[in-house]
Design a protein around this motif. Structure first.
Motif, PDB file in Angstrom:
ATOM      1  N   PRO A 138      58.070  63.001  75.514  1.00 21.82           N
ATOM      2  CA  PRO A 138      57.362  64.249  75.206  1.00 21.82           C
ATOM      3  C   PRO A 138      56.430  64.064  74.014  1.00 21.82           C
ATOM      4  N   SER A 139      55.358  64.818  74.003  1.00 21.30           N
ATOM      5  CA  SER A 139      54.444  64.788  72.854  1.00 21.30           C
ATOM      6  C   SER A 139      55.063  65.547  71.678  1.00 21.30           C
ATOM      7  N   ARG A 140      54.527  65.306  70.485  1.00 23.08           N
ATOM      8  CA  ARG A 140      55.022  65.947  69.277  1.00 23.08           C
ATOM      9  C   ARG A 140      53.845  66.483  68.467  1.00 23.08           C
ATOM     10  N   ARG A 141      54.105  67.560  67.732  1.00 23.24           N
ATOM     11  CA  ARG A 141      53.094  68.130  66.830  1.00 23.24           C
ATOM     12  C   ARG A 141      53.322  67.561  65.424  1.00 23.24           C
ATOM     13  N   TYR A 142      52.291  66.930  64.911  1.00 24.86           N
ATOM     14  CA  TYR A 142      52.368  66.307  63.587  1.00 24.86           C
ATOM     15  C   TYR A 142      51.527  67.090  62.586  1.00 24.86           C
ATOM     16  N   GLU A 143      51.930  66.963  61.305  1.00 24.14           N
ATOM     17  CA  GLU A 143      51.234  67.656  60.224  1.00 24.14           C
ATOM     18  C   GLU A 143      50.902  66.671  59.114  1.00 24.14           C
ATOM     19  N   CYS A 144      49.680  66.757  58.589  1.00 21.51           N
ATOM     20  CA  CYS A 144      49.270  65.929  57.454  1.00 21.51           C
ATOM     21  C   CYS A 144      49.529  66.722  56.173  1.00 21.51           C
ATOM     22  N   THR A 145      50.489  66.277  55.381  1.00 17.95           N
ATOM     23  CA  THR A 145      50.847  66.964  54.137  1.00 17.95           C
ATOM     24  C   THR A 145      50.372  66.151  52.934  1.00 17.95           C
ATOM     25  N   GLU A 146      50.472  66.775  51.771  1.00 13.15           N
ATOM     26  CA  GLU A 146      50.102  66.069  50.533  1.00 13.15           C
ATOM     27  C   GLU A 146      51.009  64.868  50.305  1.00 13.15           C
ATOM     28  N   ALA A 147      52.280  64.993  50.647  1.00 15.95           N
ATOM     29  CA  ALA A 147      53.207  63.871  50.493  1.00 15.95           C
ATOM     30  C   ALA A 147      52.825  62.715  51.403  1.00 15.95           C
ATOM     31  N   VAL A 148      52.359  63.015  52.602  1.00 16.78           N
ATOM     32  CA  VAL A 148      51.932  61.954  53.527  1.00 16.78           C
ATOM     33  C   VAL A 148      50.694  61.261  52.980  1.00 16.78           C
ATOM     34  N   ARG A 149      49.759  62.007  52.418  1.00 23.95           N
ATOM     35  CA  ARG A 149      48.534  61.392  51.889  1.00 23.95           C
ATOM     36  C   ARG A 149      48.814  60.529  50.660  1.00 23.95           C
ATOM     37  N   THR A 150      49.776  60.916  49.842  1.00 18.79           N
ATOM     38  CA  THR A 150      50.041  60.158  48.621  1.00 18.79           C
ATOM     39  C   THR A 150      51.072  59.051  48.817  1.00 18.79           C
ATOM     40  N   ARG A 151      51.954  59.193  49.825  1.00 23.17           N
ATOM     41  CA  ARG A 151      52.982  58.170  50.072  1.00 23.17           C
ATOM     42  C   ARG A 151      53.069  57.859  51.562  1.00 23.17           C
ATOM     43  N   PRO A 152      51.978  57.381  52.145  1.00 20.13           N
ATOM     44  CA  PRO A 152      51.993  57.166  53.602  1.00 20.13           C
ATOM     45  C   PRO A 152      52.951  56.072  54.053  1.00 20.13           C
ATOM     46  N   GLY A 153      53.310  55.173  53.155  1.00 17.60           N
ATOM     47  CA  GLY A 153      54.208  54.086  53.556  1.00 17.60           C
ATOM     48  C   GLY A 153      55.658  54.496  53.638  1.00 17.60           C
ATOM     49  N   THR A 154      56.030  55.579  52.983  1.00 20.45           N
ATOM     50  CA  THR A 154      57.438  56.001  52.957  1.00 20.45           C
ATOM     51  C   THR A 154      57.649  57.415  53.457  1.00 20.45           C
ATOM     52  N   GLU A 155      56.595  58.222  53.475  1.00 22.30           N
ATOM     53  CA  GLU A 155      56.729  59.622  53.894  1.00 22.30           C
ATOM     54  C   GLU A 155      56.276  59.766  55.346  1.00 22.30           C
ATOM     55  N   THR A 156      57.204  60.094  56.240  1.00 19.28           N
ATOM     56  CA  THR A 156      56.876  60.262  57.651  1.00 19.28           C
ATOM     57  C   THR A 156      56.225  61.626  57.878  1.00 19.28           C
ATOM     58  N   PRO A 157      55.120  61.675  58.616  1.00 23.73           N
ATOM     59  CA  PRO A 157      54.495  62.981  58.891  1.00 23.73           C
ATOM     60  C   PRO A 157      55.478  63.920  59.578  1.00 23.73           C
ATOM     61  N   PRO A 158      55.636  65.147  59.091  1.00 21.18           N
ATOM     62  CA  PRO A 158      56.537  66.101  59.746  1.00 21.18           C
ATOM     63  C   PRO A 158      56.094  66.353  61.181  1.00 21.18           C
ATOM     64  N   SER A 159      57.053  66.440  62.090  1.00 21.10           N
ATOM     65  CA  SER A 159      56.703  66.626  63.500  1.00 21.10           C
ATOM     66  C   SER A 159      57.794  67.427  64.209  1.00 21.10           C
ATOM     67  N   THR A 160      57.387  68.062  65.291  1.00 24.84           N
ATOM     68  CA  THR A 160      58.306  68.799  66.170  1.00 24.84           C
ATOM     69  C   THR A 160      57.933  68.500  67.614  1.00 24.84           C
ATOM     70  N   ARG A 161      58.921  68.495  68.468  1.00 23.07           N
ATOM     71  CA  ARG A 161      58.653  68.246  69.890  1.00 23.07           C
ATOM     72  C   ARG A 161      58.018  69.467  70.518  1.00 23.07           C
ATOM     73  N   THR A 162      57.070  69.226  71.390  1.00 20.43           N
ATOM     74  CA  THR A 162      56.362  70.353  72.019  1.00 20.43           C
ATOM     75  C   THR A 162      57.185  71.044  73.089  1.00 20.43           C
ATOM     76  N   ASP A 163      58.247  70.394  73.560  1.00 20.83           N
ATOM     77  CA  ASP A 163      59.073  71.035  74.578  1.00 20.83           C
ATOM     78  C   ASP A 163      60.146  71.935  73.966  1.00 20.83           C
ATOM     79  N   GLY A 164      60.164  72.008  72.629  1.00 15.55           N
ATOM     80  CA  GLY A 164      61.086  72.919  71.937  1.00 15.55           C
ATOM     81  C   GLY A 164      62.488  72.381  71.772  1.00 15.55           C
ATOM     82  N   THR A 165      62.742  71.124  72.097  1.00 15.92           N
ATOM     83  CA  THR A 165      64.096  70.545  71.944  1.00 15.92           C
ATOM     84  C   THR A 165      64.118  69.558  70.799  1.00 15.92           C
TER      85      THR A 165
END
Length: 253
Positions: free
Chosen positions: A226-253
């Motif tokens: 299933p595809s996932r919805r990702y978000e670019c946060t300030e933590a992702v921009r400043t620590r891309p090597g350790t901070e995983t982009p927040p995501s949720t599954r599009t099928d709601g599970t």
């Protein structure tokens, strides 16, 4: 007439057993150390004073230099150990002028996120998008951005310490029948990309035509996951090597 006894004067007899000093203490059995002549004592005192005066500048010079150095930096000396962490990076992560090597004479001005000093930094690029059906606008915009992300940085960008981790040859397709309408399918699954590459793609897509209306980015791979919805946060921009982009599954599970 009674005869008065004659009082014996002992002032001239210092060795007499009844002699007393000014405080009433007997002095007949007290021995005094001979004192040095007054001239000798004065000579010793003068020499000691010269030694102290000569030592003062030698002791004061290092303290004066330290005090001036700390005062010039606006720092007050302290004996308490402090830890302010590592020194900040001096890498500017900014181009000194227009990078003509990545500009084309005609196109759309976009921003892509490259890696600089272990962070994500935006860089202006000009891309050309071929005309096509309106329903494929998001896919064509996403592919143009992927091509810019996977291209080698220009000489000016390398000199400014920019780099990219997005692999070459990465392609994108539209949503499948079971996906949301704003989903994008990459030829490599998002989970198989490096943390830096995934962060570069998410943050670049989030501020472009490839993003959803709320700024999120819906991605999936070429498989059946299933595809996932990702978000670019300030933590992702400043620590891309350790901070995983927040995501949720599009099928709601």
């Amino acid at each position: 007439m009674p005869v008065r006894p004659v009082r014996q004067d002992t002032r001239d007899a210092p060795d007499a057993p009844d002699a007393r000093n000014a405080e009433g203490i007997g002095t007949s059995h007290v021995s005094r150390a001979p004192r040095a002549p007054r001239a000798t004592r004065a000579l010793f005192a003068a020499r000691a004073a010269r030694v102290v005066r000569a030592a003062r500048p030698a002791l004061a010079a290092p303290l004066l230099v330290m005090a001036l150095t700390l005062a010039g930096c606006g720092i007050r000396a302290t004996e308490v150990p402090t830890d302010f962490g590592p020194a900040p990076s001096r890498v500017p992560c900014a181009l000194t002028g227009p990078d003509l090597g990545t500009q084309s004479s005609r196109g759309i001005l976009v921003q892509v996120f490259l890696v600089c000093s272990s962070q994500l930094a935006p860089v202006d690029r000009t891309v050309r998008i071929e005309a096509g059906p309106a329903e494929t606008d998001r896919v064509r915009a996403a592919q143009a951005l992927l091509d810019e992300l996977s291209a080698s940085p220009s000489d000016a960008e390398r000199q400014a310490n920019y780099s990219t981790t997005v692999p070459k040859g990465l392609t994108v397709a539209g949503p499948r029948r079971t996906d949301p309408g704003d989903a994008l399918r990459l030829s490599t699954a998002p989970a198989d990309l490096s943390p830096y590459a995934l962060a570069q793609i998410i943050c670049t897509f989030s501020d472009s035509e490839a993003a959803s209306d709320d700024g999120t980015v819906t991605l999936g791979g070429s498989g059946g996951d299933p595809s996932r919805r990702y978000e670019c946060t300030e933590a992702v921009r400043t620590r891309p090597g350790t901070e995983t982009p927040p995501s949720t599954r599009t099928d709601g599970t």
